[in-house]
Design an enzyme around this catalytic site. Structure first.
Site, short mmCIF file in Angstrom:
data_model
loop_
_atom_site.label_atom_id
_atom_site.label_comp_id
_atom_site.label_asym_id
_atom_site.label_seq_id
_atom_site.Cartn_x
_atom_site.Cartn_y
_atom_site.Cartn_z
CG ASP A 38 1.28 -7.69 -35.66
OD1 ASP A 38 2.40 -7.48 -36.16
OD2 ASP A 38 0.60 -8.70 -35.92
CG ASP A 44 -6.55 -8.15 -35.36
OD1 ASP A 44 -6.81 -7.45 -36.36
OD2 ASP A 44 -5.66 -9.03 -35.35
N GLY A 331 10.02 -8.03 19.94
CA GLY A 331 10.41 -9.41 20.21
C GLY A 331 10.45 -9.73 21.70
CB SER A 361 5.46 -6.94 17.36
OG SER A 361 6.53 -7.67 16.82
CG ASP A 647 4.99 -7.46 13.58
OD1 ASP A 647 4.51 -6.41 14.02
OD2 ASP A 647 5.84 -8.13 14.19
#
Length: 818
Positions: A38, A44, A331, A361, A647
């Site tokens: 501030d 504070d 894949g 995978s 994966d």
């Protein structure tokens, strides 16, 4: 808490041990030279104290206004266990009544240097970055409490648990409620597994909380109205607090709920000890089931080797070399090629020589399907291959038909009802199952044990990575998670559960809520989770080169060498871990880059477990540790409620980590690589990664000629490191297959077309995203993979002879001495 079934995990290799708890007093004295956010006033400040091993316990000093030199002189007490890693977090905040409180600085302090009975005063500073300082006093004192029973593998610690049974009796209550409003009792036990439980008044209700026995905590409760959704009455009406430490185990206590408008509401409390038996297996050695399997499998391997190598005698068990298949991802390409490789090994009579079979995978699709048949390696593989060809060649439009989508929805709703957290990855699991099988496959990982009962097949090992859900890319934080029919767990922590319990809820190693074991398709979606890539990972993949990856590994290695994970008594590294807050914009941008909106979430079976005091110096932990977070217990996986599994190929396209678990010690690895380009890249990355961790891995140094024109098979070894396995690497290449229909058989002009396999062209049908192959494309890739292994028969047999020779030499000295 649920009990274990008779088929639960075996006993733990580490016996329980009793250890005394201590009382730690932390006195926050003062701070100096605080900066403030501030512009119109000074700070504070207040201080927040948290101990990583005291869940739910958070202390706060009073807030002092307009000062850069606050003096608090406030004391706070923690009950600590010296056998766990106790790291105190001290944070100074600047209170702001308008916006979120600003953090001035934060320090992490390992309290192991606080000696019993000796007052220690510490000054924490932010130098050289700043001038802020914080003075704190520490005092460790012995308690009169009985010792706590611990179970540990010296990395993970399971602490003693207690149960609090709470019976709510409100049947005699004459609650005064306006407009038929209902009163609801909310009970909170911070640091417990349940945390918060609620019940409406008017009926008898029972609650159970599970919490750490050595925890200075309390049960709190309040009445609130259901209509207003706010607390009933003023701040004191209907509010209760019950410290749990004074409760006597086994003794029931009755108390009234102080609610003027609901008289007659009573709570009956009873604390009990929880069973010490764990549902999580703590240990780095192989489980008893795998050790028994190895003995059975060696008999099969010994017989196969005798026939393949034409030996004139039977092999003893300790002479049998351990051979593993290490398959990469890719894949449908990986799935198809792996079928071809296995078919070739079967034709050569070498499949029974294999003990371990690891994959990630796409290769896990082949593995998961094969292990649905307990006799798969003893049957003709042409059957499973026809099955795969049929489903890979079919149109995938049906996968997204209205009927299928409706069935997916019903299945996901059922999973949610069972207690599984459902994500987009679960939908991917059902889509994948439909693509690969066209029907619901009621198979589970635990069911694959039937394929191992007589040692008739290799042991399948499926790999995944656990990563941070947000804020970190995969390269910076990843933990290997291994799945086998016997157990699922972390290589790094030495903590495993039976596959039947994967997905169930745990706390401090105990089973809290048993959830049905997921079907295998939901695990396949984890192992091949193509949706979990975050943007930062994607950016790295798009912009990085092989050299930058190597540099990343080298940087990590240098970092580990400069800042070892082993901690000294001074805990200087943790003391200096000042965590600077970034701007809101920076944090938001980082979250955007590293968030995983489509990741898979599983309940964390490590939840609640704590890190041992010396976990960083444990060999098995440090082998897999590679990031600064590994020295911060509060940031590691046991503190997370859920796992974020992805994966494994997003880091390195390898399934090698499973091969290096203590007790497996492979002699020969058959490396099947399904990359379309850079046939040695993943293997070289694996070598760098393993050597950085002190794991014995052969030298991967292909010649320039091999780099330019790779052959069907390459042998790598390291004579200077006898512990390193021999490695036969099979890249996905079309070398002599172009001209040969079988090893030594030249193609006729009419057969030349069959040798044309497009692996690199613009029209290549084997890209990662393609899930539909023409039958002729499937057949060519399959036959290419089959041929590449068959034409390497001589190299495989020679490698087996070398591995056998090494094992035999190791086995001879003990026998010679008898």
């Amino acid at each position: 808490m649920e009990s274990l079934s008779p088929g639960g995990p075996p006993g733990h290799p580490y016996q329980g041990e009793a250890s005394t708890c201590w009382q730690l007093t932390v006195r926050v004295l003062e701070a100096r030279n605080l900066r403030w956010a501030d512009l119109l006033s000074e700070a504070d400040p207040y201080v927040i104290l948290q101990l990583s091993t005291a869940p739910g316990m958070k202390f706060k000093t009073k807030t002092l206004t307009d000062t850069s030199h606050p003096v608090w002189n406030e004391a706070f007490r923690f009950l600590i266990q010296s056998q766990v890693k106790n790291v105190l977090e001290l944070s100074i905040y600047d209170e702001d009544s308008v916006t979120e409180d600003d953090i001035c600085f934060k320090v992490l302090y390992d309290i192991s240097e606080v000696l019993p009975g000796k007052l220690l005063r510490k000054t924490f500073s932010q130098s050289p970055q700043g001038e802020e300082e914080l003075d704190v006093e520490f005092l460790m004192e012995e308690t009169s409490d009985r010792p706590e029973n611990l179970i540990t593998n010296k990395v993970i610690v399971a602490r003693e648990l207690s149960c609090l049974d709470v019976h709510l009796d409100s049947t005699g209550s004459t609650a005064v409620v306006a407009d038929q409003d209902k009163l609801e009792l909310e009970l909170v036990l911070k640091g417990s597994y349940e945390d918060t439980q609620t019940s409406f008044l008017g009926t008898a209700s029972a609650f159970r909380f599970h919490y750490m026995a050595a925890l200075e905590t309390e049960l709190s409760g309040r009445l609130r109205s259901s209509r207003s959704n706010g607390w009933n009455g003023d701040n004191s009406a209907g509010y209760l607090t019950v410290p749990l430490r004074p409760l006597t185990i086994g003794k029931e206590v009755t108390m009234d709920v102080p609610a003027p408008n609901a008289p007659g509401v009573r709570l009956q409390l009873k604390a009990e000890g929880c069973p010490e038996e764990l549902a999580v297996h703590l240990g780095f050695n192989l489980c008893a089931e795998e050790q028994a399997f190895l003995s059975r499998r060696k008999q099969v391997v010994a017989k196969a080797l005798k026939q393949a190598l034409q030996l004139d005698r039977d092999l003893q068990e300790d002479e049998v070399p351990v051979v593993g298949i290490m398959a990469t991802g890719g894949g449908a390409r990986a799935m198809t090629s792996l079928y071809g490789h296995l078919l070739a090994l079967q034709k050569l009579g070498l499949l029974d020589c294999v003990t371990y079979f690891s994959g990630i995978s796409g290769s896990t699709w082949t593995m998961a399907h094969l292990y649905g048949d307990p006799e798969w390696s003893q049957r003709d593989l042409e059957g499973p291959i026809r099955y795969a060809r049929e489903h890979l060649a079919k149109s995938k439009l049906e996968v997204f038909s209205p009927e299928r989508l409706a069935s997916y929805r019903r299945e996901l709703e059922l999973r949610a009802e069972q207690g599984h957290p459902t994500t987009f990855v679960d939908l991917w699991a059902l889509v994948l199952e439909s693509m690969l099988h066209g029907q619901v496959m009621d198979q589970k990982l635990s069911g694959q044990r039937a394929a191992l009962e007589r040692g008739q097949n290799p042991l399948p090992l499926y790999l995944s990575l656990n990563v941070k859900e947000n804020n970190l890319e995969t390269l910076d934080f990843k933990e290997w998670v291994e799945f086998s029919p016997y157990e699922v767990g972390f290589l790094k922590y030495g903590a495993f559960v039976p596959p039947e319990l994967f997905g169930s809820e745990f706390f401090m190693g105990r089973l809290m809520r048993r959830i049905p074991e997921p079907r295998i398709c939901f695990l396949e979606a984890i192992w091949s989770n193509i949706f979990s890539l975050n943007l930062l990972d994607a950016w790295y993949d798009l912009t990085s080169s092989g050299e930058s990856w190597k540099q990343h590994i080298k940087d990590k290695t240098r970092s580990l060498e400069k800042e070892p994970l082993t901690t000294s008594g001074t805990s200087s590294r943790l003391e200096a871990s000042w965590l600077q807050p970034g701007t809101a914009l920076a944090q938001a941008f980082k979250g955007f880059l590293t968030g995983r909106p489509l990741h898979q979430r599983s309940p964390n079976f490590l939840q609640g477990l704590q890190l041992h005091q010396d976990y960083c110096s444990h060999k098995d932990f440090s082998t897999w540790a590679d990031y600064q977070l590994d020295s911060m217990p509060s940031q590691l996986t046991p503190k997370e409620p859920r796992l974020c599994l992805v994966d494994a190929a997003y880091f390195i396209n390898t399934s090698s980590p499973s091969m290096f678990r203590p007790g497996r010690r492979l002699d020969l690895i058959l490396s099947f690589d399904y990359s379309l380009s850079a046939p040695f890249e993943a293997l070289q990355q694996t070598e760098l990664y393993c050597r950085a961790r002190g794991l014995p891995f052969p030298r991967v140094e292909p010649s320039p000629q091999d780099q330019h024109q790779p052959r069907e098979c390459h042998l790598f070894s390291d004579p200077a490191c006898p512990e390193a396995p021999i490695l036969l690497h099979f890249p996905l290449v079309n070398a002599s297959f172009k001209d040969h229909s079988a090893p030594g058989v030249q193609r006729s002009p009419a057969e030349l077309q069959g040798g044309q396999v497009d692996l690199t062209g613009a029209t290549c049908p084997y890209t990662l995203s393609n899930m539909t192959y023409k039958e002729e494309d499937f057949e060519r890739l399959l036959r290419l993979s089959d041929y590449n292994v068959q034409t390497s028969q001589g190299a495989i047999l020679q490698a087996l002879r070398t591995a056998l020779k090494h094992r035999t030499l190791e086995a001879r000295p003990p026998r010679a001495q008898t």
